[in-house]
Motif scaffolding. Sequence first.
Motif, PDB file in Angstrom:
ATOM      1  N   GLU A 100       0.197  13.229  -0.182  1.00 25.75           N
ATOM      2  CA  GLU A 100      -0.645  12.040  -0.300  1.00 25.75           C
ATOM      3  C   GLU A 100       0.194  10.823  -0.688  1.00 25.75           C
ATOM      4  OE1 GLU A 100      -4.111  12.709  -2.766  1.00 25.75           O
ATOM      5  OE2 GLU A 100      -4.406  14.672  -1.834  1.00 25.75           O
ATOM      6  N   ARG A 104       0.691   7.350   1.399  1.00 20.96           N
ATOM      7  CA  ARG A 104       0.473   6.005   0.830  1.00 20.96           C
ATOM      8  C   ARG A 104       1.696   5.121   1.038  1.00 20.96           C
ATOM      9  NH1 ARG A 104      -1.511   9.052  -3.320  1.00 20.96           N
ATOM     10  NH2 ARG A 104      -3.759   9.238  -3.274  1.00 20.96           N
ATOM     11  N   ASP A 108       2.074   1.565   3.236  1.00 24.04           N
ATOM     12  CA  ASP A 108       2.678   0.348   2.699  1.00 24.04           C
ATOM     13  C   ASP A 108       3.892  -0.102   3.513  1.00 24.04           C
ATOM     14  OD1 ASP A 108       0.796   0.229   0.715  1.00 24.04           O
ATOM     15  OD2 ASP A 108       2.052   1.230  -0.778  1.00 24.04           O
TER      16      ASP A 108
END
Length: 177
Positions: A100, A104, A108
């Motif tokens: 996870e 993320r 970004d």
Amino acid sequence: MPTLNHAIDALSRHVGFQAARLRSLARRLQDADVLPSGAPGVAPEVQLRHVVDLLLAVASDATLRRAATAVEAYRATTPGGADLSQAPASVRATAGQQLEALARLAMDGDADARRMRVEIVSTWPEVVFLFEDGTAHRFQSVGTLSGHWQMLGHRRATTINGAALADAIIELFGGRK
């Protein structure tokens, strides 16, 4: 919020898993309450955690019957198989949390996340994060001997390209490319 069908399409298109296999596994994971089921006439919406669960199920090559337990086992693997039950919460990293976090970072626009590879071993529960410099972080079942063959026979694994995973996550949840 993306739906389960969007997640299946994105993983199929970018990562290369067969859509039919993803659908079968998704149905089994829904039956086991691992993935959301939605409501009559309403498509189930997924979060990042659900996409990681579906990825673990398909990459682990679990049978349909064992899909939910496989997701649980792979998600719970720890660095080197260490028992982190007595460790501070800040260092209790599992493979599920790391996947996870990688997703993320990809959202970004992190370039290192795109250059990584993730290897999911289907012969035994192991998730390996392969970095560009050649280092590998192995997440194994608690109590196993890190870096050792876990059973007799061949080691089979599915390697997921970080850029492909990043593209699927960005398509689903947005972010910078």
